[in-house]
Motif scaffolding. Sequence first.
Motif, mmCIF file in Angstrom:
data_model
loop_
_atom_site.group_PDB
_atom_site.id
_atom_site.type_symbol
_atom_site.label_atom_id
_atom_site.label_comp_id
_atom_site.label_asym_id
_atom_site.label_seq_id
_atom_site.Cartn_x
_atom_site.Cartn_y
_atom_site.Cartn_z
ATOM 1 N N GLU A 196 39.199 34.051 18.070
ATOM 2 C CA GLU A 196 40.200 33.232 17.373
ATOM 3 C C GLU A 196 40.870 32.235 18.312
ATOM 4 O OE1 GLU A 196 42.773 35.983 15.336
ATOM 5 O OE2 GLU A 196 41.115 36.718 14.093
ATOM 6 N N ASN A 211 44.578 17.717 13.975
ATOM 7 C CA ASN A 211 44.357 18.445 15.228
ATOM 8 C C ASN A 211 44.131 17.569 16.457
ATOM 9 O OD1 ASN A 211 44.496 21.040 13.976
ATOM 10 N ND2 ASN A 211 42.431 20.706 13.186
ATOM 11 N N ASN A 223 38.598 23.709 18.040
ATOM 12 C CA ASN A 223 38.826 22.776 16.934
ATOM 13 C C ASN A 223 39.754 21.639 17.344
ATOM 14 O OD1 ASN A 223 37.406 22.877 14.416
ATOM 15 N ND2 ASN A 223 38.160 24.969 14.166
ATOM 16 N N THR A 224 40.727 21.929 18.204
ATOM 17 C CA THR A 224 41.560 20.857 18.753
ATOM 18 C C THR A 224 40.710 19.923 19.610
ATOM 19 O OG1 THR A 224 43.518 22.266 18.733
ATOM 20 C CG2 THR A 224 43.571 20.364 20.205
ATOM 21 N N SER A 271 40.366 28.150 17.837
ATOM 22 C CA SER A 271 41.531 27.271 17.667
ATOM 23 C C SER A 271 41.503 26.129 18.686
ATOM 24 C CB SER A 271 42.820 28.081 17.807
ATOM 25 O OG SER A 271 43.937 27.232 17.739
ATOM 26 N N HIS A 272 41.294 26.467 19.946
ATOM 27 C CA HIS A 272 41.283 25.430 20.981
ATOM 28 C C HIS A 272 40.070 24.517 20.825
ATOM 29 C CE1 HIS A 272 41.465 23.420 24.860
ATOM 30 N NE2 HIS A 272 42.735 23.782 24.882
#
Length: 162
Positions: free
Chosen positions: A15, A89, A22-23, A19-20
């Motif tokens: 996770e 993002n 996708n940024t 998240s990182h």
Amino acid sequence: MTEKFTDYLSDNAREASISHLNTSLATGIQLQLALKQAHWNIKGPSFIGIHELLDEVRARMDGHVDTIAERIVILGGTADGTVEGVKKNGKLEAYPADAVHQDTHVDELKKRMVEFVSLAHEGIKEAGDAGDEETADLYTAVSRGVSKDAWFIGAHHTSAKK
């Protein structure tokens, strides 16, 4: 999360990396678009050299962005490369649509590339701390490539000739 192909990682590690990543994906897409904007509009004494270089840099950036997106899916996430996802993002400021002179484009691109490399370095640390060494390694390769391309572009600033 969708199907994952990384049973050796904890859900927390996956996770955090997703998240990182996708940024980074959104920010990479912003950088891709900035490279094309400059490619189309650049003018100056080194026009053709920079114009052609930007196509090469964009192609390499395409590869980095694709690798990032694929890693998200491998980890069981959804790669969000939508316009909405990029807007939400992405970390880069809007590219100046009125930029024309090569020095302006060189400065603007170099600044964004350095910001992207900083984001990759955050990813190296975050993924490494979470135990996701493969994602950390991905970020190392991306950082190395984008740093080199930032140098290639930055060397075209007319003040570099003094």
